[in-house]
Design a protein around this motif. Structure first.
Motif, short mmCIF file in Angstrom:
data_model
loop_
_atom_site.label_atom_id
_atom_site.label_comp_id
_atom_site.label_asym_id
_atom_site.label_seq_id
_atom_site.Cartn_x
_atom_site.Cartn_y
_atom_site.Cartn_z
N TRP B 98 0.85 -1.19 0.00
CA TRP B 98 0.00 0.00 0.00
C TRP B 98 0.89 1.25 0.00
CZ3 TRP B 98 -3.72 1.60 4.55
CH2 TRP B 98 -4.60 2.57 4.09
N GLU B 100 0.14 4.51 -1.51
CA GLU B 100 -0.65 5.70 -1.17
C GLU B 100 -2.02 5.52 -1.78
OE1 GLU B 100 0.55 9.44 -2.98
OE2 GLU B 100 1.66 8.38 -4.52
N GLY B 101 -2.91 6.47 -1.54
CA GLY B 101 -4.26 6.35 -2.09
C GLY B 101 -5.03 5.24 -1.40
N GLU B 162 -3.91 12.09 8.49
CA GLU B 162 -4.15 11.70 7.09
C GLU B 162 -5.64 11.69 6.78
OE1 GLU B 162 -1.96 11.07 4.71
OE2 GLU B 162 -3.33 10.24 3.22
N LYS B 296 3.27 6.34 2.15
CA LYS B 296 3.49 7.79 2.08
C LYS B 296 3.16 8.46 3.41
CE LYS B 296 2.74 11.81 -0.74
NZ LYS B 296 2.29 12.70 0.37
N ASP B 300 5.44 10.71 5.92
CA ASP B 300 4.99 11.98 6.52
C ASP B 300 5.20 11.97 8.03
OD1 ASP B 300 4.21 12.90 4.03
OD2 ASP B 300 2.09 12.51 4.33
N LYS B 303 8.79 12.56 8.86
CA LYS B 303 9.10 13.99 8.74
C LYS B 303 8.64 14.77 9.97
CE LYS B 303 8.72 14.52 3.70
NZ LYS B 303 7.97 15.22 2.63
#
Lengths: 343, 343, 343, 343
Positions: B98, B100-101, B162, B296, B300, B303
């Motif tokens: 998986w 993204e999306g 998210e 993704k 994040d 980060k």
């Protein structure tokens, strides 16, 4: 303009307490409009409310006008009214103070102010509303058709469009064939989606297919979830209008596509919804409540019907004096809406 | 590089079937990386899986490596690898495919492929992963800290950020003080939100407040929903991490603000969640399932921690050979994460 | 299967460098599919690329196959292919590595990898693609029709649906009647929206109305912005497909509704777009770039056309050997798409 | 309460036409509140408006009170007021009729009604506002600090949070160090984001870093876009507050990350923004206008500051009679906000 009008009112829970009375036609105050009502559509919650007093002040201290959804024409305006002029066709908004966005209410005190209870309703020949509580009626629908938009139509629109971002090619499962379900069917088709109607009645499924539903599943004959898998090539339903609630939610959780949306619709007051956790998590489903919708969404819905040849589905039309017959019909679970013609 | 390594494996459900064995260090194939594992964090679902075989092939046909969350360093790369080089610090992704999306899966066959079951896990001194199944580790966290991000950290991030679009000033209710809950606390504070921790243990509430929670409610002493109303001036909770499930969902429905979001978190396999319909509708709540999160979002999250002084909460650190003691600790409901130091 | 095939290639910018050659039919490697191409549609950017080398490695070091959009059938699969089997109808994806979500690329190095430049294109009787670079073709469209979806169709879909959340009743302004514009028209109608086509050619406006556009405005005869105000009762356009760019953006900014969306579409390489700040601010407009779209959105588009009787608009069909005539036609600005029939 | 008060008014464009006069303290009508003003903050648009009459009725027919942003206390309420009581601290809303959602206005007639022009402003010792045009002031800010939220604070909040869904770990570029820019800096830090300030003044960059900005770039010394690439490891900026406009937009387009957002902020009336099409398309950027924000977002901003130790940056404080000195200061481009202390 006549000086008196007919108006239904109720003084206590129970249909025997419904009375059709004569009343003085009121005069609009500042910011108000006087509407000559042409049609009022009935909702299942009106029945619950009349039968059991649900949502009404209890005990009712004074006579109360039932019903929330009108279509009519403005016949007089109060000082300072800018949204409407005499002669304008209007329909009412179900939740008076919700213009757009999140609207009023808190966790402790959610906004339960709706027309027809606890706010005074509209089953009368003339009704006063704040100009903020109405929107311009659709040009291409009759008053009878237009009267079905404020609650049933807007509920389906909010679920599928305003919140659901429905798009062409998606799979929409509609449970049952009541007012909201058939609006869901029509709104899904308006957006190029595929509609699967689930019902326990073959006649109703036949009618739904005539309205454009690509598939009808008789849940009494087959496992409807498996059939949804088969129809959608395992993808599942992108949107489900869950009008049954209770433990049935579990079936909808299983039928939903990955990231699918299930909107809970109906009056399940006092009842739980329940379902398995696993499909919710592994498919990352959204289960969402809907409270009819805001005024701007109702304006959007009017625009959508005004661009289309689609007409709301009316199962039966009753005269104002035949309210009790109309309510009996509502008890039987109509295919679409029941409307009272007023005046 | 030594030729053999230590690796935990399990051959059937039951802790007695866990074995620490010696195995050959494998060689990465095309697109694969070989990771020298430094730390592996434990999740509650690992415990369920080891004890009851939940989610594992049944009967297990071959020895299986448990656990999903590693932090380590790349020590060799296969042909065609472009995402990483030798020496890079990496952490694993919980759901391999998986990116993204919406990711893989259908209604009939949701994606259940996760590291540590049914896909081979990571509790070994060396692990081979597809380069697509790892992300660069956070610079400011130790391996021990970093190993807690892939499942518990990402689950809280997915729920609040998210999917939840958390913003400063919002009210976040965190139920309990396990791994996901404390990440929820930290992530909410990172975004300037207000955190209310609900627990049955005053000591844990005291610890949670030391971590920055503005409020702690001991649900054994008071009605936590009423207390949330009081704290938020009736507004309610904008986000609730519902880690209890079952009929407790009903309390969360009542505590939620208008348009609030309730994310269901945990392993409630085989159990229902249930709740009253009315608050769902009248407050237009969103109840959502979460399946950890995509790659993704994990990037994040890395980060976010790399910009902050916040460190994941580690309750206890165990040596590789002490896995059973670590699992016993997990049984007792730790405050934060339990990590196994490897090698 | 014959051993050789015909294939167009280009060795340097300039149509005189286009050559139709014979080549060996390749064999699919691991993860690859061999497609027997049935149709290839042309895009305006192919013309720019052939004429001026836009986006191609410069100087071209080796012969290059032009064009990006194919429809065909899988005739052989490589090892490990799971998405397709022999006999499956497929269409290509314009941007190879963008599955869903944000996709690849950075600020410094945006993703410019597209089929037909710099990645090898598809104007050949047989083409090898990674199985990840294709989606199942639409059942209800011919190969000729299906070949128009990967770039022009998907660009309009991404603008209006994937990014724009188009809904029934909204007002959509389409500038011009090229491939993307007519897909915009069709996709807007599929969703129950109102379409206003702006063109400088009455014949094209007449044709657009036959396709269902509710309004056509000849921008040479009237101020199209004022006419949009008049048509929409001052509301303005909820979505504008801005295919002209440059200073024309300013007109779109004025025509847009409050919170309207303007999608910039086309090849304006080296040219600016410019517009007044005031309408952007006071109407809180969104101006957005679109790069065709991702694979999942292409799958959604296929689903949408498979539910509908709508067929992509083909202006002309050419034989493979007549590529130069087809390109001349493209120069003249066709109404809809130009397609090369292959094999 | 004294019977008269001091009030600034202007009778024609030009600072020489500003007059500090004595006026009768008004009495609130139905739905109105009387506010004893404690502080009024200045915005660049007030300067433009005073100097050039921008946005004001032209020629001004009657004396006009300038400025839009007040903090004060309710000292009297009119009939029917429910939102406030005497003694409540309040701040004004910049756009009177925008509660939440899309708000008023059409394409032809966007909503330009803002306090301080064309609606009467607030630079007076006492001001009457509709109760709908104010929100409860922040508990943790002084009146002087609170007066900076209604325009500058809310603009940055709307851009980054309400529209931008800012999240921890994202990269935010702030151009300049005026009021909106420094609010952008603070709001980004409140959400755990990384802030890069671009300015032509090293002293201001030093100050910005003291406020928490992780990076400052002097655009006179280096190519700021390249420096953003370097700082972000090529990723680029997720959000850019573009306060310069004109052709400078092009630099922001290049600095933006894939799917990055650029919000246009400031008063560029009569001026274009312009930029290259290519980065817009290939990075799928969003360029968005912002018109301060709605009342609900202002309430959210107040909540955010009430949870934080962050205080708005005030460059200078002036007495009411020193308005012209304050305006001269505004001409010089302050670091943060200039506030007039009233009464």
């Amino acid at each position: 303009m006549t000086k008196t009008m007919r108006r239904w009112q109720i003084t206590a829970a129970g249909r025997e307490n419904l009375k059709l009375i004569d009343a003085i036609i009121p005069t609009p105050g500042p910011g108000e409009i006087l509407i000559k009502v042409a049609a009022v559509s009935l909702n299942y919650r009106d029945k619950l409310l009349i039968d059991a007093g649900f949502g009404l002040p209890n005990p009712m201290k004074e006579p109360f006008v039932p019903m929330s959804d009108l279509s009519g024409a403005v016949v007089a305006i109060g000082d300072g009214v800018t949204r409407f002029a005499e002669g304008d066709r209007v329909i009412s908004t179900f939740i008076p103070d919700w213009i757009e966005g999140d609207g009023p209410g808190t966790a402790r005190h959610p906004n339960g102010r709706t027309l027809g209870g606890p706010v005074a309703g509209v089953l009368a020949e003339y009704v006063i509303l704040s100009e903020e509580w109405a929107v311009r009626g659709p040009d291409r629908l009759s008053h009878i058709e237009a009267s079905t938009l404020p609650c049933a139509g807007l509920t389906a629109w909010t679920a599928l469009v305003e919140r659901g971002n429905l798009k062409a090619g998606q799979k929409v499962v509609v449970l049952g064939t009541g007012g909201v379900s058939l609006f869901g069917l029509q709104i899904a088709l308006l957006h190029g989606a595929e509609v699967i109607v689930v019902s326990g009645d073959d006649d109703k499924l036949t009618k739904a297919k005539k309205l454009g539903a690509q598939y009808g599943i008789n849940r009494k004959n087959v496992d409807w979830v498996e059939t949804v898998y088969a129809i959608t090539n395992d993808h599942g339903a992108d949107h489900i209008l869950e009008t049954i609630g209770g433990a049935h939610l579990d079936k909808s959780l299983n039928a939903a596509a990955v990231t699918g949306r299930i909107t809970l619709i109906g009056i399940f007051d006092g009842f739980s919804v329940s379902g398995s956790f696993l499909p919710l998590a592994v498919k990352r489903l959204v289960v969402e409540g809907v409270q009819v919708g805001h005024r701007k969404a109702l304006e959007d819905l009017v625009k959508a019907y005004d661009l289309s040849d689609t007409k709301p589905i009316i199962e039966a039309l009753y005269k104002m004096e035949d309210l009790n017959v109309a309510l009996d019909h509502l008890d039987r679970g109509p295919f679409g809406k029941i409307v009272v013609e007023v005046g």
